[in-house]
Design an enzyme around this catalytic site. Structure first.
Site, PDB file in Angstrom:
ATOM      1  N   PRO A 240       0.825  -1.214   0.000  1.00  0.00           N
ATOM      2  CG  PRO A 240      -0.852  -1.607   1.550  1.00  0.00           C
ATOM      3  CD  PRO A 240       0.473  -2.133   1.091  1.00  0.00           C
ATOM      4  CD  GLU A 241       2.387   3.071  -4.542  1.00  0.00           C
ATOM      5  OE1 GLU A 241       2.632   4.258  -4.791  1.00  0.00           O
ATOM      6  OE2 GLU A 241       2.615   2.149  -5.356  1.00  0.00           O
TER       7      GLU A 241
ATOM      8  CE  LYS B 198       5.439   3.307   0.288  1.00  0.00           C
ATOM      9  NZ  LYS B 198       6.265   2.299  -0.413  1.00  0.00           N
TER      10      LYS B 198
ATOM     11  CG  ASN C 182       7.213  -1.090  -7.333  1.00  0.00           C
ATOM     12  OD1 ASN C 182       8.312  -0.562  -7.465  1.00  0.00           O
ATOM     13  ND2 ASN C 182       6.900  -2.234  -7.905  1.00  0.00           N
TER      14      ASN C 182
ATOM     15  NE  ARG D 140       9.693  -1.572  -3.183  1.00  0.00           N
ATOM     16  CZ  ARG D 140      10.487  -1.349  -2.143  1.00  0.00           C
ATOM     17  NH1 ARG D 140      11.779  -1.182  -2.339  1.00  0.00           N
ATOM     18  NH2 ARG D 140       9.999  -1.293  -0.916  1.00  0.00           N
TER      19      ARG D 140
END
Length: 271
Positions: free
Chosen positions: A2-3, A51, A168, A256
């Site tokens: 989650p961002e 975050k 991301n 990532r």
């Protein structure tokens, strides 16, 4: 993971459920945070910080959660059936008429509110891009620190010590918007390009904090994202096939995947 926009939405949803309400029951996972210590206390605030989610109580304690890759917060009416197994709950806070449940989060800790300023992770966070007080100049200065000169700009944008809240998806989407390859070292990215990425990121994070699916494209576009998760599909700008690569910002960082258009975002200079 989650961002920042997701955490801002979570705080927005949980605030009316918890803020100003007395906690009548609470529990954490076995051996985890001693949430029984907040029973009888009233929730004083619910705050997203990058975050991280902070739920403060009027007895001087704060619940800190970080959702990692798989965590989530749910809200339920009293006696409503949960959508996930109770065994996956790591934090349960109940008021007289509602329950807030955190599932699968790796970080759940109950700390003294006065200790937030010295928390090793929280105190190191950069300016929060999802907040009204986001300081673009401070974020630019942090991105320009010598230790980030050789860092890929996509990785630098999600370095929570430089600025908090981007993740991301934005790591790939913001460089695409500015026609910068996400693997380009920060030292090779112009000040105007960095500023434009931060300005666009601020606008997108705030727009996406209001709810619904995350959208990084403009009105009238065919999809919700330009390049993220679209390996092998045509670039919405030029039609070239989107490529991707798994990278690590540092040896200790999780892997990532970055996405970009090889035509619109040419490879960075070597040497």
């Amino acid at each position: 993971m989650p961002e920042g926009d997701t955490l801002a939405r979570i705080a927005h949803v949980l605030r009316p459920v918890l803020a100003g309400k007395a906690i009548v029951a609470a529990r954490g996972r076995p051996g985890g945070a001693r949430l029984e210590l907040v029973v009888g206390a009233t929730v004083s605030d619910v705050e997203a910080r990058g975050k991280h989610l902070l739920i403060g109580f009027d007895n001087g304690l704060t619940l800190h959660t970080h959702l990692g890759m798989n965590g989530s917060w749910h809200r339920y009416r009293a006696n409503e059936r949960w959508r996930r197994p109770a065994a996956r709950a790591v934090s349960v806070l109940s008021t007289a008429d509602a329950t807030a449940v955190c599932f699968d989060a790796p970080t759940v800790e109950l700390i003294e509110t006065r200790a937030l300023a010295t928390h090793p992770v929280l105190k190191a966070l950069g300016s929060d891009i999802a907040s009204g007080g986001f300081d673009i100049d401070a974020a630019l200065a942090a991105l320009r620190e010598p230790r980030r000169a050789a860092m890929a700009v996509g990785d630098a944008l999600i370095d929570q010590r430089a600025l908090a809240g981007l993740g991301n998806v934005y790591r790939s989407e913001l460089p695409f918007i500015e026609r910068v390859n996400p693997l380009t070292p920060v030292a090779q990215v112009g000040d105007d390009q960095l500023r434009h990425m931060l300005e666009r990121g601020t606008a997108l994070i705030r727009a996406n904090s209001s709810g619904g699916a995350r959208v990084t494209t403009t009105a009238g576009s065919a999809g919700r994202v330009h390049v993220y998760g679209r390996t092998g599909r045509p670039c919405p700008r030029c039609g070239a096939r989107i490529v991707s690569k798994v990278t690590r910002a540092r040896a200790e960082s999780p892997p990532r995947r970055a996405y970009w258009c090889p035509s619109c975002q040419p490879a960075p200079k070597v040497g």
